[in-house]
Design a protein around this motif. Sequence first.
Motif, short mmCIF file in Angstrom:
data_model
loop_
_atom_site.label_atom_id
_atom_site.label_comp_id
_atom_site.label_asym_id
_atom_site.label_seq_id
_atom_site.Cartn_x
_atom_site.Cartn_y
_atom_site.Cartn_z
N THR A 129 77.67 52.53 32.43
CA THR A 129 76.85 51.44 31.89
C THR A 129 77.51 50.09 32.14
O THR A 129 76.85 49.10 32.49
CB THR A 129 76.64 51.63 30.37
OG1 THR A 129 76.03 52.90 30.13
CG2 THR A 129 75.75 50.53 29.81
N TRP A 130 78.82 50.04 31.97
CA TRP A 130 79.59 48.82 32.23
C TRP A 130 79.43 48.40 33.69
O TRP A 130 79.25 47.22 33.99
CB TRP A 130 81.05 49.06 31.89
CG TRP A 130 81.94 47.86 31.91
CD1 TRP A 130 83.02 47.65 32.71
CD2 TRP A 130 81.88 46.71 31.05
NE1 TRP A 130 83.63 46.46 32.43
CE2 TRP A 130 82.94 45.86 31.42
CE3 TRP A 130 81.02 46.32 30.02
CZ2 TRP A 130 83.18 44.63 30.78
CZ3 TRP A 130 81.24 45.10 29.39
CH2 TRP A 130 82.30 44.28 29.77
N GLY A 131 79.47 49.37 34.58
CA GLY A 131 79.31 49.07 36.00
C GLY A 131 77.92 48.53 36.32
O GLY A 131 77.77 47.59 37.12
N ILE A 132 76.90 49.12 35.71
CA ILE A 132 75.53 48.66 35.95
C ILE A 132 75.34 47.22 35.45
O ILE A 132 74.73 46.39 36.12
CB ILE A 132 74.52 49.60 35.26
CG1 ILE A 132 74.49 50.95 35.96
CG2 ILE A 132 73.12 48.98 35.25
CD1 ILE A 132 73.58 51.97 35.32
N ILE A 133 75.89 46.93 34.27
CA ILE A 133 75.77 45.57 33.72
C ILE A 133 76.37 44.54 34.67
O ILE A 133 75.75 43.50 34.96
CB ILE A 133 76.47 45.50 32.34
CG1 ILE A 133 75.69 46.32 31.31
CG2 ILE A 133 76.60 44.04 31.88
CD1 ILE A 133 76.38 46.47 29.98
N TRP A 134 77.55 44.83 35.20
CA TRP A 134 78.20 43.89 36.12
C TRP A 134 77.47 43.82 37.45
O TRP A 134 77.40 42.76 38.08
CB TRP A 134 79.66 44.28 36.32
CG TRP A 134 80.50 43.85 35.17
CD1 TRP A 134 80.78 44.57 34.04
CD2 TRP A 134 81.12 42.57 34.99
NE1 TRP A 134 81.56 43.83 33.19
CE2 TRP A 134 81.79 42.61 33.74
CE3 TRP A 134 81.19 41.43 35.77
CZ2 TRP A 134 82.51 41.52 33.26
CZ3 TRP A 134 81.92 40.34 35.29
CH2 TRP A 134 82.56 40.38 34.05
N GLN A 135 76.94 44.95 37.88
CA GLN A 135 76.21 44.97 39.15
C GLN A 135 74.94 44.12 39.06
O GLN A 135 74.51 43.51 40.04
CB GLN A 135 75.89 46.40 39.54
CG GLN A 135 75.35 46.57 40.95
CD GLN A 135 76.36 46.15 42.01
OE1 GLN A 135 77.56 46.14 41.78
NE2 GLN A 135 75.86 45.79 43.19
N ILE A 136 74.34 44.06 37.88
CA ILE A 136 73.12 43.27 37.69
C ILE A 136 73.43 41.78 37.55
O ILE A 136 72.77 40.95 38.19
CB ILE A 136 72.36 43.77 36.43
CG1 ILE A 136 71.81 45.18 36.67
CG2 ILE A 136 71.21 42.81 36.08
CD1 ILE A 136 71.18 45.80 35.44
N PHE A 137 74.44 41.45 36.75
CA PHE A 137 74.65 40.05 36.40
C PHE A 137 75.77 39.36 37.19
O PHE A 137 75.77 38.13 37.32
CB PHE A 137 74.96 39.93 34.90
CG PHE A 137 73.82 40.34 34.02
CD1 PHE A 137 72.71 39.51 33.86
CD2 PHE A 137 73.83 41.56 33.37
CE1 PHE A 137 71.65 39.89 33.05
CE2 PHE A 137 72.78 41.94 32.56
CZ PHE A 137 71.68 41.11 32.40
N TYR A 138 76.73 40.13 37.71
CA TYR A 138 77.83 39.50 38.45
C TYR A 138 78.33 40.49 39.50
O TYR A 138 79.46 40.98 39.43
CB TYR A 138 78.96 39.12 37.48
CG TYR A 138 79.89 38.06 38.02
CD1 TYR A 138 79.64 36.71 37.79
CD2 TYR A 138 81.02 38.40 38.75
CE1 TYR A 138 80.49 35.73 38.26
CE2 TYR A 138 81.88 37.43 39.23
CZ TYR A 138 81.61 36.09 38.98
OH TYR A 138 82.46 35.13 39.45
#
Length: 247
Positions: A129-138
């Motif tokens: 989930t942490w990876g997806i969040i960063w992939q989306i926003f940064y």
Amino acid sequence: MTLLITILGLVIGSFLNVCIYRIPKGKSVIYKPSNCTSCNTNLEILDLIPLISYILLRGKCRYCGEGIKVRYPLVEILTGGIFLITYLYIGFDVLLIKYLVLFSVLIVATFIDLDHQIIPNKLVFLIFTWGIIWQIFYPELFWYQSIGGAILGGGLLFLAAIISRGGMGGGDIKLMFAAGFILGISATALALFLSFLAGSIIGMVLILLRIKGRKDPIPFGPFLSLGIFIAALWGYEIIKLYLKLMF
């Protein structure tokens, strides 16, 4: 700034100890106050100062006198060191948050695997989930690189599990799938290589010292965490050096 980052790491390391102890037991890591694992007495602030409390108390609970596992200050020192190393490499950048959280979760996964030979699904889900969040926003990578890293990481370990007939645990497969999404294809390949290399060397040493037998299981999570850590910070330089030497 380096001192503040190190102190932050020590404090976070103290919290990670709580996670390492409670998550396998299904207990909350937030709502219940810290307590001695021997006498269950709730600990005061003076008992919870990272590293310093362990030294002042001489490694014993001041309520019941039972010894405090050396793992507790070890995790705090390890976390402080990793925070410092990560800061020195990345600098004061938004990506520092990304990798400090990733490495913190890996520390928890490492010690739970050492204690219980499991990697809890909630830790894997957190990393993914942490990876997806960063992939989306940064994003640092293209989406195909992240997806390819996840498939490569999880796929190769799944194949290893089939070949070894269960020698590779499901937690290892899921952990590398989640971490591969953050690392990308090249860094995931490097992380796997380093993990198997470190696992082979340490395994041989343990067998030669007769600490482990040839058929005794050795948790692979710690080696995966080590490989991920190295690949995440120095993967580009290592791969670049390898290609330069080879071609």
